[in-house]
Design an enzyme around this catalytic site. Structure first.
Site, PDB file in Angstrom:
ATOM      1  N   HIS A 144       0.829  -1.220   0.000  1.00  0.00           N
ATOM      2  CA  HIS A 144       0.000   0.000   0.000  1.00  0.00           C
ATOM      3  C   HIS A 144       0.859   1.264   0.000  1.00  0.00           C
ATOM      4  CE1 HIS A 144      -3.815  -2.168   0.867  1.00  0.00           C
ATOM      5  NE2 HIS A 144      -3.020  -3.009   1.497  1.00  0.00           N
ATOM      6  N   ASN A 182     -10.166  -2.984   2.546  1.00  0.00           N
ATOM      7  CA  ASN A 182      -9.875  -2.992   1.111  1.00  0.00           C
ATOM      8  C   ASN A 182     -11.168  -2.779   0.329  1.00  0.00           C
ATOM      9  OD1 ASN A 182      -7.124  -3.451   1.260  1.00  0.00           O
ATOM     10  ND2 ASN A 182      -7.280  -5.662   0.951  1.00  0.00           N
TER      11      ASN A 182
HETATM   12 FE1  HDE Z   1      -2.378  -4.881   5.508  1.00  0.00          FE
HETATM   13  N1  HDE Z   1      -0.584  -4.080   5.984  1.00  0.00           N
HETATM   14  N2  HDE Z   1      -1.708  -6.698   6.062  1.00  0.00           N
HETATM   15  N3  HDE Z   1      -4.085  -5.756   4.863  1.00  0.00           N
HETATM   16  N4  HDE Z   1      -3.049  -3.132   4.918  1.00  0.00           N
HETATM   17  C1  HDE Z   1      -0.238  -2.805   5.843  1.00  0.00           C
HETATM   18  O1  HDE Z   1       0.858  -1.489   7.423  1.00  0.00           O
HETATM   19  C2  HDE Z   1      -0.620  -6.920   6.795  1.00  0.00           C
HETATM   20  C3  HDE Z   1      -4.407  -7.076   4.910  1.00  0.00           C
HETATM   21  C4  HDE Z   1      -4.298  -2.834   4.476  1.00  0.00           C
HETATM   22  O2  HDE Z   1      -3.178   3.395   4.001  1.00  0.00           O
HETATM   23  C5  HDE Z   1       1.088  -2.473   6.454  1.00  0.00           C
HETATM   24  O3  HDE Z   1       1.048   0.762   7.665  1.00  0.00           O
HETATM   25  C6  HDE Z   1      -0.542  -8.305   7.130  1.00  0.00           C
HETATM   26  C7  HDE Z   1      -5.793  -7.286   4.651  1.00  0.00           C
HETATM   27  C8  HDE Z   1      -4.379  -1.443   4.093  1.00  0.00           C
HETATM   28  O4  HDE Z   1      -1.558   3.302   5.468  1.00  0.00           O
HETATM   29  C9  HDE Z   1       1.504  -3.796   7.088  1.00  0.00           C
HETATM   30  C10 HDE Z   1      -1.609  -8.906   6.540  1.00  0.00           C
HETATM   31  C11 HDE Z   1      -6.308  -6.053   4.439  1.00  0.00           C
HETATM   32  C12 HDE Z   1      -3.109  -0.916   4.354  1.00  0.00           C
HETATM   33  C13 HDE Z   1       0.362  -4.699   6.722  1.00  0.00           C
HETATM   34  C14 HDE Z   1      -2.346  -7.884   5.873  1.00  0.00           C
HETATM   35  C15 HDE Z   1      -5.228  -5.103   4.560  1.00  0.00           C
HETATM   36  C16 HDE Z   1      -2.306  -1.994   4.863  1.00  0.00           C
HETATM   37  C17 HDE Z   1       2.089  -1.841   5.536  1.00  0.00           C
HETATM   38  C18 HDE Z   1      -1.954 -10.368   6.515  1.00  0.00           C
HETATM   39  C19 HDE Z   1      -7.748  -5.672   4.085  1.00  0.00           C
HETATM   40  C20 HDE Z   1      -2.645   0.499   4.079  1.00  0.00           C
HETATM   41  C21 HDE Z   1       2.104  -0.367   5.882  1.00  0.00           C
HETATM   42  C22 HDE Z   1      -2.463 -10.865   7.681  1.00  0.00           C
HETATM   43  C23 HDE Z   1      -8.697  -5.980   5.116  1.00  0.00           C
HETATM   44  C24 HDE Z   1      -2.899   1.410   5.231  1.00  0.00           C
HETATM   45  C25 HDE Z   1       1.298  -0.255   7.061  1.00  0.00           C
HETATM   46  C26 HDE Z   1      -2.510   2.818   4.874  1.00  0.00           C
HETATM   47  C27 HDE Z   1      -0.988  -1.852   5.254  1.00  0.00           C
HETATM   48  C28 HDE Z   1       0.309  -5.974   7.143  1.00  0.00           C
HETATM   49  C29 HDE Z   1      -3.499  -8.163   5.122  1.00  0.00           C
HETATM   50  C30 HDE Z   1      -5.427  -3.709   4.364  1.00  0.00           C
HETATM   51  C31 HDE Z   1       2.851  -4.340   6.649  1.00  0.00           C
HETATM   52  C32 HDE Z   1       0.538  -8.968   7.945  1.00  0.00           C
HETATM   53  C33 HDE Z   1      -6.548  -8.627   4.668  1.00  0.00           C
HETATM   54  C34 HDE Z   1      -5.586  -0.713   3.538  1.00  0.00           C
HETATM   55  O5  HDE Z   1       1.594  -3.706   8.487  1.00  0.00           O
END
Ligand code: HDE
Length: 701
Positions: A86, A159
């Site tokens: 993202h 999402n």
């Molecule tokens: Fe994320 N995800 N994610 N994700 N995610 C990040 O956090 C992570 C997942 C989502 O505009 C990171 O600040 C793991 C699902 C959004 O700043 C990080 C897993 C969904 C955003 C991270 C997921 C999301 C992130 C990277 C698997 C939808 C952007 C930068 C379990 C429900 C937020 C940050 C923004 C961002 C980890 C899966 C949505 C690395 C480990 C499912 C919208 O922490």
């Protein structure tokens, strides 16, 4: 005075003097004028920002020049690590307004009082591409919302697709590595169309439902404003009595859903890589504030036990036809950040930011995310004190004993920095007001095991596919074909087709044919026999749920000298009435002289304003202008693309020859000749359909 030094208050040379002047030659305003005096970061006034301190005009630089040193030092450190996923995002401020009291199901403070407005910040994003990638990648969009409630920030980090690729957070690094540029060659950027991604996917059957969504038009939205958002996981609401209700969150755009077609997306990326962020900026700056309703699906343990799939499995939805959504409030975005970096880049969303009344389920993806987000903020923002940044700080009072660390901006005041203490200082916990984790009963052995109830990977993938219109199904087949055609390893392509066989035979056959796979492979082994008895869920289609209005959309009008002023005015008024916007495209950006002799400025010159930037187009040249456009390749592309992308097209009688030049030999009902005022109404009346889909099978054949 040594010879090398300039006289005290005068620039040394004429050249030096010129450097201090503005483009017009006038001196910049200084202390006496409107601009403040420039200072160092520590406030010392700066006398010269054009020249480093040197020994003589042509001599070596001096370390003593603290202003230069500080300026370059700061510049060298301007970048912080981009988000691992993202990375490319765009944010806006707004508010959440509660419709009704939800006190029966949750004690969340901001959901108690009808009409109450709570400040919010939203960041939309793509997942795979780096910060500088383009907006129209085929990708999931992040839809992260921070609501600054009076009992702490609530981050719903969602999402625009309600399911995910994987069922367990431990696979997240793998799926993300696979979609990012391949590590040996460093490409492709912001694209899933490559071997590593499809290799991983084809070896991960649980991703099949998500793949149907990502290959659908959902992954190429027309604008952030026309996307749904989803919390994905099952969460909990907990009320004042401690009772829990399961909840799934949905954001529904007020202006309805809309996507672009793939050929259009590819061209938009060239014409305007910032298409989505520009759209949001323009909408908010012009006072057309985008809006979403927050809807919930509420259910209890009995429903969970009786539902076809495990409500903890993030690769499954609960169809709205099975469990209707209930609107509980609206989100309005009405203000752009003052500074992109300070707000959109530094905002830190964390799934674990929940106020009292909202809690977690055991969804293994959600549980994993609750670990990940704190780590990532420390890495990216560099200090445990990232919550001190204004965009991340709560807007309610807060009191704790956390102290020190890099960049601490607030520390406890007074003697006590611990509790209990005898000084009667500092905050104390409150069993009544404080957050209480829902005391769910848990028991079992420590195991590393995927539950049997997560084993069906194809049934809902099929349900999504059969819920789409023919047009949308064709787009899914085309997207799979495109993506897999970029995969260089034939066995990976075949493996994917073997999964599609478990989803829809027709789809598998079509993709296989398109890829030139001569004999169909065997269906992939399925842990659970795929079901074919799930009913279609029509709300899953975008085309089925068109908004039936042009509001919030943009008409591009191509004009030349001599364009019929009355017709143009009538068209512009009609669009304004529909709450749409108009952009004028002309051979030169300076504009044209209309038939009534008036000058009309343009927003785009023809070469810079292709039709992919608009929802519908009108081509209204004067007689001479039509001849000129007929030999201009960008004008032919303008029309040819609009036609192939199924857009509604209006044209003046003079433009008929241009249509033929653009290959539009047989204009259909989506093409309207404007010979008079009544034709304008007929044209504008059609625009609510957004696209003339009936054209597509023929136009793209
Ligand atoms: Fe994320 N995800 N994610 N994700 N995610 C990040 O956090 C992570 C997942 C989502 O505009 C990171 O600040 C793991 C699902 C959004 O700043 C990080 C897993 C969904 C955003 C991270 C997921 C999301 C992130 C990277 C698997 C939808 C952007 C930068 C379990 C429900 C937020 C940050 C923004 C961002 C980890 C899966 C949505 C690395 C480990 C499912 C919208 O922490």
């Amino acid at each position: 005075m040594p010879k090398t030094q300039p006289p005290k208050d005068k620039p040394a040379t004429i050249h030096d003097q010129q450097l201090r002047r503005g483009a017009g030659g006038e001196l910049h305003q200084t202390a006496g004028g409107t601009c403040p005096v420039m200072t160092t970061a520590l406030g010392a006034p700066v006398s010269d920002d054009q020249n480093t301190l040197r020994v003589g005009a042509r001599g070596p630089a001096l370390m003593e020049d603290f202003h230069f040193r500080e300026k370059i030092f700061h510049f060298d450190h301007e970048r912080i690590p981009e988000r691992v996923v993202h990375a490319r995002g765009y944010g806006a401020h707004g508010f959440f307004e509660t419709y009704d009291s939800l006190s029966d199901v949750t004690r969340a403070d901001f959901l108690q009082r009808p009409g109450e407005k709570t400040p919010a910040f939203v960041r939309f994003s793509t997942v795979a591409g780096s910060k500088g990638s383009f907006d129209l990648a085929r990708d999931v969009r992040g839809f992260a919302v921070k609501i600054y409630t009076k009992e702490g920030n609530w981050d719903l980090v969602g999402n625009n697709i309600p399911v995910f690729f994987i069922q367990d957070a431990i696979k997240f690094p793998d799926i993300i590595h696979s979609v990012k540029p391949e590590p040996d060659r460093g490409f492709p950027q912001a694209q899933s169309a490559h071997d590593n991604f499809w290799d991983f996917i084809s070896l991960t059957p649980e991703s099949m439902h998500m793949i149907m969504w990502v290959m659908s038009d959902r992954a190429i939205p027309r604008s952030f404003r026309f996307m749904e958002g989803f919390g994905v996981h099952t969460f909990r609401f907990v009320n004042a009595a401690g009772a829990s209700t399961f909840v799934k969150f949905h954001w529904k755009p007020k202006l309805g859903l809309q996507s672009v077609v793939w050929n259009e997306a590819v061209k938009i990326n060239g014409a305007d890589p910032d298409f989505h962020r520009r759209d949001l900026w323009q909408a908010i700056q012009s006072g057309n504030f985008p809006e979403w309703e927050l809807c919930v699906q509420l259910f209890d343990q009995d429903f969970a036990d009786s539902f076809d799939f495990d409500i903890l499995d993030p690769t499954k939805i609960i169809p709205e036809e099975v469990l209707p959504v209930r609107p509980i409030g609206r989100l309005v975005l009405d203000r752009m950040p003052d500074n992109f970096f300070a707000e959109t880049e530094q905002v830190a969303f964390m799934t674990q930011n929940v106020p009292p009344g909202i809690g977690f389920s055991n969804d293994p993806l959600l549980q994993g995310r609750n670990f990940s987000y704190l780590d990532t903020q420390l890495k990216r923002l560099g200090s445990t004190n990232f919550t001190h940044l204004p965009i991340n700080a709560p807007k309610c009072p807060f009191h704790h004993f956390q102290q020190d660390g890099h960049m601490a901006m607030r520390n406890p005041v007074g003697r006590a920095n611990y509790e209990p203490n005898s000084w009667d200082q500092g905050p104390r916990e409150s069993p009544e007001r404080g957050y209480k984790h829902f005391p769910s009963e848990e028991q079992g052995q420590k195991v590393q095991l995927r539950p049997e109830s997560f084993a069906d990977h194809y049934s809902q993938a099929r349900q999504f596919f059969i819920s789409q219109t023919d047009i949308e199904q064709a787009h899914i087949a085309a997207a799979l074909t495109f993506e897999l055609s970029k995969v260089e390893t034939p066995v990976i392509r075949e493996r994917m087709v073997s999964h599609l066989m478990n989803i829809d035979q027709g789809l598998a056959q079509k993709v296989a044919d398109n890829l030139g796979i001569v004999s169909l492979p065997k269906p992939a082994d399925a842990a659970v026999k795929p079901r074919t008895d799930l009913d279609a869920s029509p709300v899953l289609s975008i085309v089925n749920r068109g908004p039936q209005r042009f509001e919030g959309r943009k008409l591009g009008i191509l004009v030349t000298d001599g364009t019929d002023a009355a017709l143009l005015k009538k068209l512009m008024r009609a669009i304004e009435k529909e709450k749409g916007t108009v952009e004028i495209i002309a051979p030169k950006v300076g504009g044209v002289t209309l038939s009534d002799g008036n000058r009309l400025p343009a927003q785009q010159m023809l070469d810079g304003g292709p039709s992919v930037l608009y929802d519908a187009v009108a081509v209204l040249p004067g007689a001479e202008g039509a001849g000129m456009l007929a030999v201009a390749p960008p004008a032919r592309d303008f029309l040819a693309d609009a036609f192939v992308h199924c857009k509604f097209i209006a044209h003046s009688p003079e433009a008929a020859s241009l249509l033929a030049k653009a290959g539009i030999d047989a204009p259909d009902e989506g093409v309207t000749a404007l010979s008079g005022a009544k034709d304008v109404d007929a044209f504008v009346g059609k625009l609510g359909q957004l696209r003339f889909w009936a054209r597509e099978p023929k136009a793209s054949a």
